[in-house]
Motif scaffolding. Sequence first.
Motif, mmCIF file in Angstrom:
data_model
loop_
_atom_site.group_PDB
_atom_site.id
_atom_site.type_symbol
_atom_site.label_atom_id
_atom_site.label_comp_id
_atom_site.label_asym_id
_atom_site.label_seq_id
_atom_site.Cartn_x
_atom_site.Cartn_y
_atom_site.Cartn_z
ATOM 1 N N ALA A 288 0.872 -1.174 0.000
ATOM 2 C CA ALA A 288 0.000 0.000 0.000
ATOM 3 C C ALA A 288 0.910 1.225 0.000
ATOM 4 C CB ALA A 288 -0.874 0.013 1.239
ATOM 5 N N THR A 289 0.637 2.135 -0.918
ATOM 6 C CA THR A 289 1.455 3.342 -1.002
ATOM 7 C C THR A 289 0.570 4.562 -0.796
ATOM 8 O OG1 THR A 289 2.829 2.188 -2.631
ATOM 9 C CG2 THR A 289 3.146 4.577 -2.427
ATOM 10 N N SER A 290 0.796 5.231 0.298
ATOM 11 C CA SER A 290 0.077 6.470 0.620
ATOM 12 C C SER A 290 -1.442 6.316 0.497
ATOM 13 C CB SER A 290 0.588 7.583 -0.298
ATOM 14 O OG SER A 290 0.379 8.814 0.310
ATOM 15 N N VAL A 291 -1.940 5.217 1.064
ATOM 16 C CA VAL A 291 -3.370 4.911 0.929
ATOM 17 C C VAL A 291 -4.211 5.682 1.952
ATOM 18 C CG1 VAL A 291 -5.081 3.085 1.357
ATOM 19 C CG2 VAL A 291 -3.150 2.647 -0.168
ATOM 20 N N SER A 292 -5.197 6.369 1.443
ATOM 21 C CA SER A 292 -6.251 6.930 2.294
ATOM 22 C C SER A 292 -7.545 6.236 1.898
ATOM 23 C CB SER A 292 -6.384 8.437 2.083
ATOM 24 O OG SER A 292 -5.181 9.087 2.437
ATOM 25 N N ALA A 293 -8.358 5.924 2.897
ATOM 26 C CA ALA A 293 -9.574 5.165 2.586
ATOM 27 C C ALA A 293 -10.610 5.433 3.663
ATOM 28 C CB ALA A 293 -9.258 3.670 2.529
ATOM 29 N N GLY A 294 -11.867 5.270 3.291
ATOM 30 C CA GLY A 294 -12.919 5.481 4.279
ATOM 31 C C GLY A 294 -14.288 5.291 3.677
ATOM 32 N N TYR A 295 -15.259 5.897 4.320
ATOM 33 C CA TYR A 295 -16.648 5.658 3.974
ATOM 34 C C TYR A 295 -17.293 6.960 3.497
ATOM 35 C CZ TYR A 295 -15.272 1.811 6.968
ATOM 36 O OH TYR A 295 -14.586 0.758 7.516
ATOM 37 N N ASP A 296 -18.162 6.859 2.536
ATOM 38 C CA ASP A 296 -18.883 8.037 2.010
ATOM 39 C C ASP A 296 -17.929 9.176 1.634
ATOM 40 O OD1 ASP A 296 -21.285 6.680 2.576
ATOM 41 O OD2 ASP A 296 -21.189 7.362 4.668
ATOM 42 N N GLY A 297 -16.795 8.804 1.064
ATOM 43 C CA GLY A 297 -15.858 9.818 0.586
ATOM 44 C C GLY A 297 -15.033 10.484 1.675
ATOM 45 N N ARG A 298 -15.213 10.052 2.915
ATOM 46 C CA ARG A 298 -14.484 10.654 4.031
ATOM 47 C C ARG A 298 -13.414 9.669 4.532
ATOM 48 N NH1 ARG A 298 -14.865 11.605 9.528
ATOM 49 N NH2 ARG A 298 -16.335 9.894 9.784
#
Length: 249
Positions: free
Chosen positions: A14-24
């Motif tokens: 994983a490289t600089s991964v941002s993740a979440g729900y409903d775009g947040r």
Amino acid sequence: MSVELSTSGKVLRATSVSAGYDGRAIVHEIDVEATPGKVVSVVGPNGSGKSTLLKSLVGVVPVLAGTVTVGDTEITNLAPERIAMLGVGYVPQIDDVFPPLSVKENLEIGGYLLPRHDVASQIEAVLEFFPRLRTMMSRKAGKLSGGERKMLAMGRVLMLSPSVLVLDEPTANLAPLVATQLLEEYIRGFADHGSTVLLVEQRAKAALRISDWTCVLSGGRVVLSGAPRDLENNPLFVESFLGGGAARA
Ligand SMILES: Nc1ncnc2c1ncn2[C@@H]1O[C@H](COP(=O)(O)OP(=O)(O)OP(=O)(O)O)[C@@H](O)[C@H]1O
Ligand SMILES: [Mg+2]
């Protein structure tokens, strides 16, 4: 171990991964790399985003920024079935088996992407790895003990001979002895036979014992990472996870 686990693990990165729900975003700019023959663990307090991170790597939660690769293949935001076919097996924290179905049926479902004629022989391979399941093939998964259920959940994923195993708190709610066996015998065993293992584990001490590298997640960010020996000597880590009477075995 003669189970047809892939002996050639692949690198999951994983490289600089941002993740979440409903775009947040819930997890932010995470870099993590799991390599063949190694166990990489992620520890951190409840709600720190451990499950969200794993889910984003396997296509269950959207990656909002950054990339995920397995081997040379980018898998960012591919469908979970595609990612499974590319050799990444995922055992979720909950809903890891189908309780009303038998052990055998759960294993068959695990092999749903296999050619039909390979399913029986692959079940046989999984049973060699988890012999305890052999005696309970017709039992409903919902009737298994916690440890048996986790074996089934992992067996289900092994049906596709994954080269990468992504495991979310496999020892949650297990008695300490069963948890230790699962971690030290089976999960460490996967890595020792060449697989890549990425593990979320609540029991920090136990995680360090079987890991080659550990990341600490807090508030959705990696706040600390290192080899077990370094973390054991890091006052911040010791205070948060190993000391103060709040140690988690
Ligand atoms: N489906 C969802 N929709 C919105 N927010 C969610 C969803 N699932 C989890 N969250 C939120 O994301 C944050 C991180 O949750 P996550 O389950 O990833 O944490 P965790 O580190 O795995 O916690 P635990 O140790 O309890 O398993 C929490 O604030 C949680 O409420
Ligand atoms: Mg979780």
